[in-house]
Design a protein around this motif. Structure first.
Motif, PDB file in Angstrom:
ATOM      1  N   VAL A  41     -55.951  -6.407  37.033  1.00 28.03           N
ATOM      2  CA  VAL A  41     -56.333  -5.286  36.180  1.00 28.03           C
ATOM      3  C   VAL A  41     -56.235  -5.640  34.700  1.00 28.03           C
ATOM      4  CG1 VAL A  41     -55.782  -2.908  35.556  1.00 28.03           C
ATOM      5  CG2 VAL A  41     -55.626  -3.621  37.932  1.00 28.03           C
ATOM      6  N   ALA A  42     -55.082  -6.113  34.261  1.00 29.22           N
ATOM      7  CA  ALA A  42     -54.836  -6.285  32.828  1.00 29.22           C
ATOM      8  C   ALA A  42     -55.680  -7.400  32.209  1.00 29.22           C
ATOM      9  CB  ALA A  42     -53.351  -6.550  32.578  1.00 29.22           C
ATOM     10  N   GLU A  43     -55.744  -8.544  32.846  1.00 29.83           N
ATOM     11  CA  GLU A  43     -56.515  -9.661  32.285  1.00 29.83           C
ATOM     12  C   GLU A  43     -58.019  -9.369  32.222  1.00 29.83           C
ATOM     13  OE1 GLU A  43     -55.463 -12.412  30.773  1.00 29.83           O
ATOM     14  OE2 GLU A  43     -53.398 -11.741  31.036  1.00 29.83           O
ATOM     15  N   PRO A  44     -58.645  -8.829  33.296  1.00 27.71           N
ATOM     16  CA  PRO A  44     -60.067  -8.474  33.163  1.00 27.71           C
ATOM     17  C   PRO A  44     -60.319  -7.401  32.104  1.00 27.71           C
ATOM     18  CG  PRO A  44     -59.487  -8.594  35.468  1.00 27.71           C
ATOM     19  CD  PRO A  44     -58.218  -8.708  34.699  1.00 27.71           C
ATOM     20  N   ARG A  45     -59.395  -6.446  31.976  1.00 23.90           N
ATOM     21  CA  ARG A  45     -59.553  -5.405  30.956  1.00 23.90           C
ATOM     22  C   ARG A  45     -59.452  -6.012  29.558  1.00 23.90           C
ATOM     23  NH1 ARG A  45     -55.569  -0.530  31.555  1.00 23.90           N
ATOM     24  NH2 ARG A  45     -56.908  -0.168  33.348  1.00 23.90           N
ATOM     25  N   LYS A  46     -58.507  -6.914  29.365  1.00 27.19           N
ATOM     26  CA  LYS A  46     -58.346  -7.567  28.067  1.00 27.19           C
ATOM     27  C   LYS A  46     -59.587  -8.374  27.714  1.00 27.19           C
ATOM     28  CE  LYS A  46     -54.446  -9.666  27.582  1.00 27.19           C
ATOM     29  NZ  LYS A  46     -53.390 -10.696  27.603  1.00 27.19           N
ATOM     30  N   LYS A  47     -60.161  -9.058  28.697  1.00 21.66           N
ATOM     31  CA  LYS A  47     -61.368  -9.854  28.470  1.00 21.66           C
ATOM     32  C   LYS A  47     -62.565  -8.951  28.151  1.00 21.66           C
ATOM     33  CE  LYS A  47     -64.295 -13.335  30.637  1.00 21.66           C
ATOM     34  NZ  LYS A  47     -65.527 -12.701  30.229  1.00 21.66           N
ATOM     35  N   ALA A  48     -62.666  -7.815  28.842  1.00 23.01           N
ATOM     36  CA  ALA A  48     -63.778  -6.895  28.591  1.00 23.01           C
ATOM     37  C   ALA A  48     -63.700  -6.306  27.193  1.00 23.01           C
ATOM     38  CB  ALA A  48     -63.775  -5.778  29.635  1.00 23.01           C
TER      39      ALA A  48
END
Length: 90
Positions: A41-48
């Motif tokens: 959740v956190a890493e894909p959100r940060k990348k987006a």
């Protein structure tokens, strides 16, 4: 002879053993859930968010909305290019 075949029940240290088992289990489960949340959740959100703000042009978006007439509640539109001086548009 039948009484020697029976195993005595554990009375001393039963609570400590069960607590140790459940504390280790809870620690393991909480670490695995935290790792799952971080990578799923956190890493894909940060990348987006990083991708969005890398290509975002808020001044251009504001100008397009101003030209479209979205800001109807204000009487005068301010020049976005001169925000420090707050020079009204003519």
């Amino acid at each position: 002879m039948a009484s020697s075949a029976l195993v005595k029940p554990q009375v001393c240290g039963l609570l400590a053993g069960r607590l140790r088992f459940h504390i280790v289990g809870a620690f393991t489960v909480s670490l695995s859930v935290a790792a799952f949340y971080k990578f799923a959740v956190a890493e894909p959100r940060k990348k987006a968010y990083a991708d969005f703000y890398r290509n975002d042009d808020s001044v251009n978006d504001f100008e397009e909305m101003r030209k479209a007439g979205i800001f109807q509640s204000t009487k005068c539109f301010w020049d976005v290019k001169n925000v420090i001086g707050l020079v009204p548009c003519s």
